[in-house]
Design a protein around this motif. Sequence first.
Motif, PDB file in Angstrom:
ATOM      1  N   THR A   1       0.817  -1.218   0.000  1.00  0.00           N
ATOM      2  CA  THR A   1       0.000   0.000   0.000  1.00  0.00           C
ATOM      3  C   THR A   1       0.851   1.268   0.000  1.00  0.00           C
ATOM      4  OG1 THR A   1      -1.744  -1.174   1.164  1.00  0.00           O
ATOM      5  CG2 THR A   1      -1.845   1.208   1.194  1.00  0.00           C
ATOM      6  N   LYS A   2       1.871   1.322   0.847  1.00  0.00           N
ATOM      7  CA  LYS A   2       2.699   2.532   0.921  1.00  0.00           C
ATOM      8  C   LYS A   2       3.408   2.784  -0.414  1.00  0.00           C
ATOM      9  CE  LYS A   2       6.334   4.837   3.450  1.00  0.00           C
ATOM     10  NZ  LYS A   2       7.491   4.717   4.288  1.00  0.00           N
ATOM     11  N   MET A   3       3.956   1.733  -1.023  1.00  0.00           N
ATOM     12  CA  MET A   3       4.625   1.883  -2.326  1.00  0.00           C
ATOM     13  C   MET A   3       3.635   2.332  -3.394  1.00  0.00           C
ATOM     14  SD  MET A   3       7.269  -1.358  -2.415  1.00  0.00           S
ATOM     15  CE  MET A   3       7.330  -1.259  -4.190  1.00  0.00           C
ATOM     16  N   LYS A   4       2.425   1.775  -3.352  1.00  0.00           N
ATOM     17  CA  LYS A   4       1.400   2.134  -4.325  1.00  0.00           C
ATOM     18  C   LYS A   4       1.027   3.610  -4.187  1.00  0.00           C
ATOM     19  CE  LYS A   4      -3.149   0.754  -6.025  1.00  0.00           C
ATOM     20  NZ  LYS A   4      -4.247  -0.206  -5.873  1.00  0.00           N
TER      21      LYS A   4
ATOM     22  N   THR B   1      -6.727   6.007 -10.180  1.00  0.00           N
ATOM     23  CA  THR B   1      -7.561   4.806 -10.268  1.00  0.00           C
ATOM     24  C   THR B   1      -6.909   3.703  -9.442  1.00  0.00           C
ATOM     25  OG1 THR B   1      -6.436   3.885 -12.210  1.00  0.00           O
ATOM     26  CG2 THR B   1      -8.217   5.480 -12.625  1.00  0.00           C
ATOM     27  N   GLU B   2      -7.488   2.527  -9.481  1.00  0.00           N
ATOM     28  CA  GLU B   2      -6.890   1.395  -8.768  1.00  0.00           C
ATOM     29  C   GLU B   2      -5.514   1.062  -9.324  1.00  0.00           C
ATOM     30  OE1 GLU B   2      -9.481  -1.970  -8.538  1.00  0.00           O
ATOM     31  OE2 GLU B   2     -11.094  -0.805  -7.652  1.00  0.00           O
ATOM     32  N   ASP B   3      -5.299   1.389 -10.596  1.00  0.00           N
ATOM     33  CA  ASP B   3      -4.000   1.178 -11.233  1.00  0.00           C
ATOM     34  C   ASP B   3      -3.179   2.452 -11.023  1.00  0.00           C
ATOM     35  OD1 ASP B   3      -1.818   1.043 -12.970  1.00  0.00           O
ATOM     36  OD2 ASP B   3      -2.985   0.230 -14.632  1.00  0.00           O
ATOM     37  N   PRO B   4      -2.073   2.384 -10.309  1.00  0.00           N
ATOM     38  CA  PRO B   4      -1.288   3.601 -10.024  1.00  0.00           C
ATOM     39  C   PRO B   4      -0.652   4.227 -11.272  1.00  0.00           C
ATOM     40  CG  PRO B   4      -0.118   1.663  -9.250  1.00  0.00           C
ATOM     41  CD  PRO B   4      -1.472   1.193  -9.693  1.00  0.00           C
TER      42      PRO B   4
ATOM     43  N   GLU C   1       2.862   6.025  -2.950  1.00  0.00           N
ATOM     44  CA  GLU C   1       3.997   6.836  -3.406  1.00  0.00           C
ATOM     45  C   GLU C   1       4.035   6.898  -4.928  1.00  0.00           C
ATOM     46  OE1 GLU C   1       7.478   5.130  -1.577  1.00  0.00           O
ATOM     47  OE2 GLU C   1       6.953   5.889   0.414  1.00  0.00           O
ATOM     48  N   LEU C   2       3.776   5.766  -5.586  1.00  0.00           N
ATOM     49  CA  LEU C   2       3.771   5.734  -7.050  1.00  0.00           C
ATOM     50  C   LEU C   2       2.631   6.591  -7.598  1.00  0.00           C
ATOM     51  CD1 LEU C   2       4.958   4.681  -9.675  1.00  0.00           C
ATOM     52  CD2 LEU C   2       3.542   2.614  -9.406  1.00  0.00           C
ATOM     53  N   ILE C   3       1.477   6.524  -6.967  1.00  0.00           N
ATOM     54  CA  ILE C   3       0.345   7.353  -7.398  1.00  0.00           C
ATOM     55  C   ILE C   3       0.720   8.830  -7.314  1.00  0.00           C
ATOM     56  CG2 ILE C   3      -1.972   8.149  -6.725  1.00  0.00           C
ATOM     57  CD1 ILE C   3      -2.585   5.191  -6.027  1.00  0.00           C
ATOM     58  N   GLU C   4       1.327   9.241  -6.219  1.00  0.00           N
ATOM     59  CA  GLU C   4       1.692  10.658  -6.064  1.00  0.00           C
ATOM     60  C   GLU C   4       2.768  11.082  -7.061  1.00  0.00           C
ATOM     61  OE1 GLU C   4       0.081  13.143  -4.535  1.00  0.00           O
ATOM     62  OE2 GLU C   4      -1.328  11.495  -4.273  1.00  0.00           O
ATOM     63  N   GLN C   5       3.743  10.223  -7.307  1.00  0.00           N
ATOM     64  CA  GLN C   5       4.786  10.539  -8.299  1.00  0.00           C
ATOM     65  C   GLN C   5       4.158  10.686  -9.685  1.00  0.00           C
ATOM     66  OE1 GLN C   5       7.562   7.289  -8.001  1.00  0.00           O
ATOM     67  NE2 GLN C   5       8.344   7.965  -6.017  1.00  0.00           N
TER      68      GLN C   5
END
Length: 142
Positions: free
Chosen positions: A3-6, A84-87, A8-12
């Motif tokens: 979850t944390k990695m996801k 979305t659910e896909d980062p 972070e990827l969404i924000e990037q």
Amino acid sequence: METKMKLELIEQNRKVVDNFFVALETQQFEMLRDVFAENGRQINPYSPEGFSKSFDGIDAIYKQYSGLVANFGQMQFPRQIFATEDPNFFFVQFKGVIEIKAGGKYENDYLGTFKLENGKVMEYTEYFNQIVMAKAFHIDLK
């Protein structure tokens, strides 16, 4: 994906998507080279006849946007970016408020989808009201 990695990827990736609009609003078109992958593309499924349905590769995308300054002044794109659910996939609902150098403004409503890979946009699809575009630029839709 953790979850944390996801998150972070969404924000990037959200920042990459936002930088697309920042590049246009500030007319710093070189920024597009950091936004799009070398082989990224923009798809315009609703472009009227005589307008390109896609721009393939970063050079074509850069040429398209950097060429806008010949006819357009200030561009603003008030936007909402939706993850979305896909980062690596985002929807963006936005409005274009664009100054026409010959006089007037071009305002249209848009929905864009952004598919990213390795922190770069691989595919941007832009949906807009072609009737509004046709009226603004005196285009005969057939």
